[in-house]
Design a protein around this motif. Structure first.
Motif, PDB file in Angstrom:
ATOM      1  N   PRO A   1       0.821  -1.211   0.000  1.00  0.00           N
ATOM      2  CA  PRO A   1       0.000   0.000   0.000  1.00  0.00           C
ATOM      3  C   PRO A   1       0.857   1.264   0.000  1.00  0.00           C
ATOM      4  CG  PRO A   1      -0.722  -1.550   1.695  1.00  0.00           C
ATOM      5  CD  PRO A   1       0.590  -2.045   1.192  1.00  0.00           C
ATOM      6  N   HIS A   2       0.253   2.385  -0.402  1.00  0.00           N
ATOM      7  CA  HIS A   2       0.983   3.645  -0.386  1.00  0.00           C
ATOM      8  C   HIS A   2       0.078   4.788   0.054  1.00  0.00           C
ATOM      9  CE1 HIS A   2      -0.962   3.976  -4.372  1.00  0.00           C
ATOM     10  NE2 HIS A   2      -0.904   5.284  -4.165  1.00  0.00           N
ATOM     11  N   LEU A   3       0.704   5.891   0.433  1.00  0.00           N
ATOM     12  CA  LEU A   3      -0.007   7.070   0.926  1.00  0.00           C
ATOM     13  C   LEU A   3      -0.306   8.053  -0.196  1.00  0.00           C
ATOM     14  CD1 LEU A   3       2.065   8.000   4.124  1.00  0.00           C
ATOM     15  CD2 LEU A   3      -0.205   6.959   4.078  1.00  0.00           C
TER      16      LEU A   3
ATOM     17  N   HIS B   1      -4.622   6.053   2.419  1.00  0.00           N
ATOM     18  CA  HIS B   1      -3.850   4.962   1.807  1.00  0.00           C
ATOM     19  C   HIS B   1      -4.820   3.984   1.162  1.00  0.00           C
ATOM     20  CE1 HIS B   1      -4.878   2.177   5.108  1.00  0.00           C
ATOM     21  NE2 HIS B   1      -4.532   3.122   5.973  1.00  0.00           N
TER      22      HIS B   1
ATOM     23  N   HIS C   1       3.142   9.001  -1.469  1.00  0.00           N
ATOM     24  CA  HIS C   1       4.227   8.346  -0.730  1.00  0.00           C
ATOM     25  C   HIS C   1       4.736   9.237   0.402  1.00  0.00           C
ATOM     26  CE1 HIS C   1       4.034   5.165  -3.676  1.00  0.00           C
ATOM     27  NE2 HIS C   1       4.223   6.039  -4.652  1.00  0.00           N
TER      28      HIS C   1
END
Length: 782
Positions: free
Chosen positions: A207-209, A381, A222
């Motif tokens: 997962p990423h921001l 996210h 990110h």
């Protein structure tokens, strides 16, 4: 149900293994139940078996962990001993069943694919970041440097991502993320701490921001998103942050105008905000922290902990917890929170991402809609949250934790029963709702759902029940509910396709305490709270219940008085106090303008209330201890109206703690025998006399608390039952609980109180399960 697709992991042990014909060779079969999935238990067994040169296998099942190993009897017994002694720190074993059988001739040890079976395995709660993962996040040379979703088998999400049992990645919301080669190698290596860590991920594959504007525009991704979010918080803006079990609303806790802006937007007038601090050292600068509180703050559960604020000021905005000597404090518990708090370096308000009385948001698109007008920015996210889970709240009472809101870190861990129980679904109370279900010898307890006051809360309640039924493939034999006919939870039960068992509210409180402490009847339950539906048509709340094997008897209760305006009196302690005075003085109570609650009412209000009380209209009789606390708070002019539940009673407790310790108390009378009625009138008359004489409010508040404790001792001595269980919302009061336990023990009673099941209505569902089990087994009719 999805199963793990990874192949069995084998280890060839030695050519010197005992042969099947060897008389010393036995096969040991082990079934372990408890919190043993998602904690590195299988790799632990793998390492232990290979070290001890025992061939066989281990597997997860829907019931727990199954093991078979072969070797000499003495070695196998040592193997069992070492399992108990060396098991992973965050695991716990509820039961370990073992038996010997003839050997089959295993030549290696393997970790087998997960197997299907009855759904009784314990789903582990979400666990705070472990030190190993935190070191990686802060290590510039590590591939997970500043990665906010770092985890291993010792930490990370569990309950918020699992869809079905057994706990395998395809059965979690992480299945959408395909592991890169490096993560997959860790996942398949039994000697790696990420072996079968189902949420395993890294910056390449996980997962990423993203940082969104209030309109949903992507402003950063990110690590840039995290750093930008920190900048906006420094500027005094409100940021909604998607965490482990839902959204937080974050704002600079030092910024007075920002804090009050959040209060206004969230429609939360005075209820204290929780504060997240960057480090334990920064907490110690603001609050008194003893060793037990320190351990609780840094525990895998990582709850909000109620701490005594230091008198010299803590630099926080006054709007954080107005007039409150305690502060709800937590430390960062995910890599995301650690990174954000490290970037900020100062405390922030970290309150649930919702409007008051609504469940927290879990989905970023839902949050954009529901938190519109509250949050200025959204740090989100793309790891799906399957079920909402709030932060838990706890405090140290009598040198052990007392959980007041049971959610992240604790739910859905079960209460263990002594024997198999019928399948019961309990739908809990109206306020602080949780649900519970009995599966085999366990009562699984849901996360905190909240007050069922809104459509959104009721929908969340339904989702939690559906989730439980799916997770354990559970079909209830009966549904247990509160006796109150108008509770939404009761209405839900009435519509269920199963037998409905109504359970008296205070009986459920006491049974919950008994279940948590594994105490059998006979027990005298002291069940004190704000209100509960009484079978006699009155509002109960100051109850002494004699619990026997077939049910309960109302052994004693506080003298009743009327609540003018019913529910409105709950929000206006002045009305409660007037009802108390009217019970004592009749019409002349309205002439007592020397008393704060009477002065606080307008002439028109007095006219309406006088008519209500004289005619008994919308003025139910109550025996409530909680309302008695409110009435005394009003008489002392501490609180005439409240902005949140229990505000008057908590301010009375705070004022009592300001007085010197003393055994001084007022007199009460015990009247009758079946049930005993505790007449508080002599106490109230003495309180009025002390007010007139100018005795300090803190001394009066202390004497009142002491008196309520002496009431418990007097009734317990009169009833004559050795075991006493304390339950109900009043026992969130630290002063009351600690003094009650101490005095009852001094008087020779065995006293039980809550620890991990809340004493408030958050524990009702557990008691409802126990009452339903009793009824089905004994045929009792309450």
């Amino acid at each position: 149900m999805a199963e793990s697709t990874s192949p069995a992991v084998c280890a060839v042990l030695s050519n010197e293994l005992p042969q099947p014909g060897d008389k010393e060779l036995l096969r040991l079969k082990v079934v372990i139940r408890g919190a043993v999935q998602g904690v590195g238990f299988r790799p632990f067994i793998y390492r232990l078996a290979t070290e001890m040169r025992l061939p066989g296998w281990v597997s997860n099942t829907s019931e727990g962990v199954f093991i078979e190993v072969e070797g000499a009897r003495e070695t196998l017994q040592q193997f069992l001993f070492r399992i108990e002694r060396e098991k992973p720190a965050i695991s716990y074993i509820q039961s370990l069943d073992s038996s010997f059988a003839d050997p089959l001739g295993f030549t290696s040890f393997e970790i087998k694919e997960s197997m299907k079976g009855a759904k009784t395995a314990i789903v582990l709660p979400d666990i705070a970041t472990c030190p190993d993962c935190l070191r990686e996040v802060n290590n510039e040379r590590d591939r997970r440097y500043r990665y906010p979703f770092t985890n291993c088998t010792n930490c990370g999400p569990r309950f918020t991502i699992i869809e079905s049992l057994p706990y395998d990645r395809p059965a979690t919301t992480m299945r959408k993320f395909k592991m890169c080669a490096e993560c997959e190698a860790e996942y398949k290596d039994p000697l790696d701490r990420r072996f079968h860590a189902q949420p395993n991920a890294c910056p390449k594959c996980g997962p990423h921001l993203e940082l969104w504007s209030a309109s949903g525009e992507v402003l950063g991704v990110h690590d840039d998103a995290l750093r930008a979010a920190a900048v906006t918080i420094r500027e005094g803006r409100i940021v909604a942050v998607k965490g482990l079990g839902g959204f937080h609303l974050l704002v600079d806790a030092r910024n007075e105008s920002a804090v009050w802006e959040l209060r206004g937007r969230k429609q939360r007038e005075e209820k204290p905000f929780a504060v997240m601090y960057p480090t334990l050292e920064s907490v110690k600068a603001a609050c008194e922290v003893n060793e037990l509180e320190k351990r609780l703050l840094r525990s895998p559960e990582s709850p909000i902990v109620l701490l005594q604020r230091k008198p010299n000021g803590d630099g926080l905005a006054d709007g954080i917890a107005p007039g409150n000597p305690y502060l709800g404090v937590m430390l960062p518990y995910t890599p995301l929170h650690h990174l954000l708090m490290s970037e900020l370096g100062f405390p922030v308000v970290a309150t649930s991402g919702n409007l008051s009385d609504e469940p927290i948001c879990t989905d970023e698109h839902e949050a954009l809609r529901r938190l519109s007008g509250i949050a200025d920015f959204f740090l989100v996210h793309n790891r799906p949250i399957l079920r909402h889970v709030d932060d838990s709240i706890a405090r140290i009472v009598l040198d052990r934790e007392l959980v007041q809101r049971r959610a992240r870190g604790f739910a859905p861990l079960p209460v263990k029963l002594d024997e198999d129980a019928p399948a019961i679904l309990a739908v809990g109370a109206h306020q602080k709702n949780t649900v519970a279900s009995s599966v085999g010898q366990q009562v699984f307890v849901s996360q905190h759902i909240g007050d069922l006051e809104t459509t959104q809360a009721y929908e969340a309640f339904g989702r939690v029940i559906t989730s439980f039924e799916k997770l354990y493939e559970f079909t209830p034999q009966a549904v247990a509910c509160d006796l109150h006919p108008n509770y939404l939870s009761t209405r839900y039960a009435r519509g269920a396709d199963a037998r409905v068992i109504g359970v008296q509210h205070h009986y459920a409180h006491v049974l919950a305490c008994m279940a948590e402490n594994n105490v059998a009847a006979p027990v005298l339950g002291v069940s004190w709270d704000g209100s509960g539906y009484g079978p006699d048509g009155t509002v109960w709340g100051g109850e002494f219940l004699a619990i026997h094997n077939l049910g309960y008897k109302r052994a004693a209760h506080l003298r009743t008085f009327r609540l003018p305006g019913s529910e409105k009196a709950v929000k206006e302690p002045r009305r409660t106090a007037l009802g108390l005075l009217y019970e004592m003085f009749g019409e002349s109570a309205f002439e007592r303008d020397d008393l704060p609650p009477v002065r606080a009412l307008s002439s028109e209000e007095k006219k309406v209330l006088r008519s209500m009380l004289a005619r008994g209209v919308n003025s139910p009789l109550t025996s409530s201890a909680g309302r008695l606390f409110d009435a005394v708070a009003s008489l002392l002019d501490l609180r005439q109206t409240v902005r949140f539940e229990g505000q008057g009673a908590t301010e009375l407790e705070f004022r009592a703690t300001e007085a010197d310790e003393s055994d001084e108390h007022y007199l009460v009378r015990l009247q009758g025998a079946d049930p005993i009625v505790v007449d508080w009138a002599p106490m109230v008359l003495s309180i009025l006399s002390d007010i007139e004489s100018g005795v300090s409010k803190s001394v009066i508040a202390r004497k009142f608390h002491n008196t309520m404790v002496e009431v418990m001792v007097l009734v317990a001595q009169k009833v004559g039952m050795e075991c006493v269980a304390l339950s109900g919302g009043c026992f969130q009061n630290k002063l009351l609980t600690e003094r009650a336990v101490t005095r009852l023990q001094q008087a020779g009673f065995r006293v039980y109180w809550h620890q991990r099941i809340p004493p408030n209505d958050g524990g009702i569902a557990v008691g409802q399960v126990m009452a339903a089990i009793r009824e089905l087994k004994n045929g009792e009719k309450e």
